[in-house]
Design a protein around this motif. Sequence first.
Motif, PDB file in Angstrom:
ATOM      1  N   LEU A  84      -6.609   0.670  -0.087  1.00  0.00           N
ATOM      2  CA  LEU A  84      -5.674   0.224   0.142  1.00  0.00           C
ATOM      3  C   LEU A  84      -4.123   0.772  -0.717  1.00  0.00           C
ATOM      4  O   LEU A  84      -2.733   0.543   0.124  1.00  0.00           O
ATOM      5  N   ILE A  85      -3.686   0.093  -2.132  1.00  0.00           N
ATOM      6  CA  ILE A  85      -2.956   0.510  -2.232  1.00  0.00           C
ATOM      7  C   ILE A  85      -2.604   1.618  -2.395  1.00  0.00           C
ATOM      8  O   ILE A  85      -1.241   2.029  -2.639  1.00  0.00           O
ATOM      9  N   ALA A  86      -3.504   2.634  -2.480  1.00  0.00           N
ATOM     10  CA  ALA A  86      -2.774   4.352  -2.244  1.00  0.00           C
ATOM     11  C   ALA A  86      -2.361   4.451  -1.117  1.00  0.00           C
ATOM     12  O   ALA A  86      -0.731   5.104  -1.421  1.00  0.00           O
ATOM     13  N   ALA A  87      -2.813   3.608  -0.564  1.00  0.00           N
ATOM     14  CA  ALA A  87      -1.834   3.936   0.943  1.00  0.00           C
ATOM     15  C   ALA A  87      -0.738   3.224   1.117  1.00  0.00           C
ATOM     16  O   ALA A  87       0.432   3.715   1.610  1.00  0.00           O
ATOM     17  N   ALA A  88      -0.922   2.177   0.648  1.00  0.00           N
ATOM     18  CA  ALA A  88      -0.070   1.124   0.432  1.00  0.00           C
ATOM     19  C   ALA A  88       1.181   2.228  -0.631  1.00  0.00           C
ATOM     20  O   ALA A  88       2.550   2.423  -0.633  1.00  0.00           O
ATOM     21  N   THR A  89       1.101   2.786  -1.717  1.00  0.00           N
ATOM     22  CA  THR A  89       1.347   3.073  -2.682  1.00  0.00           C
ATOM     23  C   THR A  89       2.315   4.665  -1.861  1.00  0.00           C
ATOM     24  O   THR A  89       4.202   4.752  -1.610  1.00  0.00           O
ATOM     25  N   TRP A  90       1.380   5.614  -0.930  1.00  0.00           N
ATOM     26  CA  TRP A  90       2.271   6.652  -0.273  1.00  0.00           C
ATOM     27  C   TRP A  90       2.985   6.392   0.831  1.00  0.00           C
ATOM     28  O   TRP A  90       3.798   6.738   0.655  1.00  0.00           O
ATOM     29  N   ALA A  91       2.798   5.298   1.283  1.00  0.00           N
ATOM     30  CA  ALA A  91       4.006   5.010   2.263  1.00  0.00           C
ATOM     31  C   ALA A  91       4.910   4.854   1.480  1.00  0.00           C
ATOM     32  O   ALA A  91       5.814   4.791   2.700  1.00  0.00           O
TER      33      ALA A  91
END
Length: 321
Positions: A84-91
């Motif tokens: 989730l953190i990875a996806a949010a950071t990428w977004a």
Amino acid sequence: MRADREFVYGATAGLAGDLLLGDPRRGHPVAAFGRAAGAVEHVLWRDHRGWGALHTAVCAGGAAGAAAVVARGVRGRGRASVALIAAATWAVVGGTTLGREARAIGGALAAGDVDVARERLPHLCGRDPQALDEQQIARAVVESVAENTSDAVVGALVWGALAGVPGLVGFRAVNTLDAMVGHKSPKYRRFGWASARLDDVAGWPGARLTAGLAVLAGGDARGAVRAWRADAKKHPSPNAGPVEAAFAGALGVRLGGTLSYGGRVEHRPVLNGTGRPVEFGDIGRAVRLSRRVGWLTLATCAAGRLAGHALRARRAGKGRG
């Protein structure tokens, strides 16, 4: 898995994802938020600060609140939390797309195709491209790279380190609202006031960190410090001032001066007045500096999270003793 390590692993994966993939051409979460915020604005718009504050609270608060609910749902679940953190950071970060757009304009200028450079400039900033010559376009790009390094990369990582996924999403929501309604046009002078002020507050720590890391990562640390100290407060934006001044000093160029937004001409103070005029070759240098600052920010935020955990553990140990 500890929460501090989840952040470090997730943020690193997200920033690497941005480096490899950039922003999606379709279905970008930030674009979806922008459409939703526009729909809310259509309902709430009044030429009044109070209604603008309500718009800001609904949009930014709603985004951060939704992120908090999702983050709570994966709390303590190791891999899911990291994902989730990875996806949010990428977004929410946009360093790669920022660099690509800047380099595309620099390539057009290098080829002598000013018309193409003017066509692409609105992808990067809101200035009137037809009013700019080659040197002014190059200057606008370098200034936009500096400011967006803080807005699109550093600020998001800082708030992610401080508040996790809600911090990442909330910061990006505030920054997007400022871009949409925070400017001083007749329509948004009152309605966008709350978004602009909130963006100033949210962007304060990231802007100072961006300027500080530009000093460390640039080619002229003394020049960057000198320009930051002498010229940052001259800029009308409390956050763009330190960032653009530090970049100007680090790159040895002169930024600021006359520009045009939406037919409105502004005469901004010159930053690093002893520097030389910007050339198209400086665009690539600014992009490389921006990338170094981004990765140094990740290292700084990761170290801060790990150090914070160690400090809390030490205090807990003393309390038990």
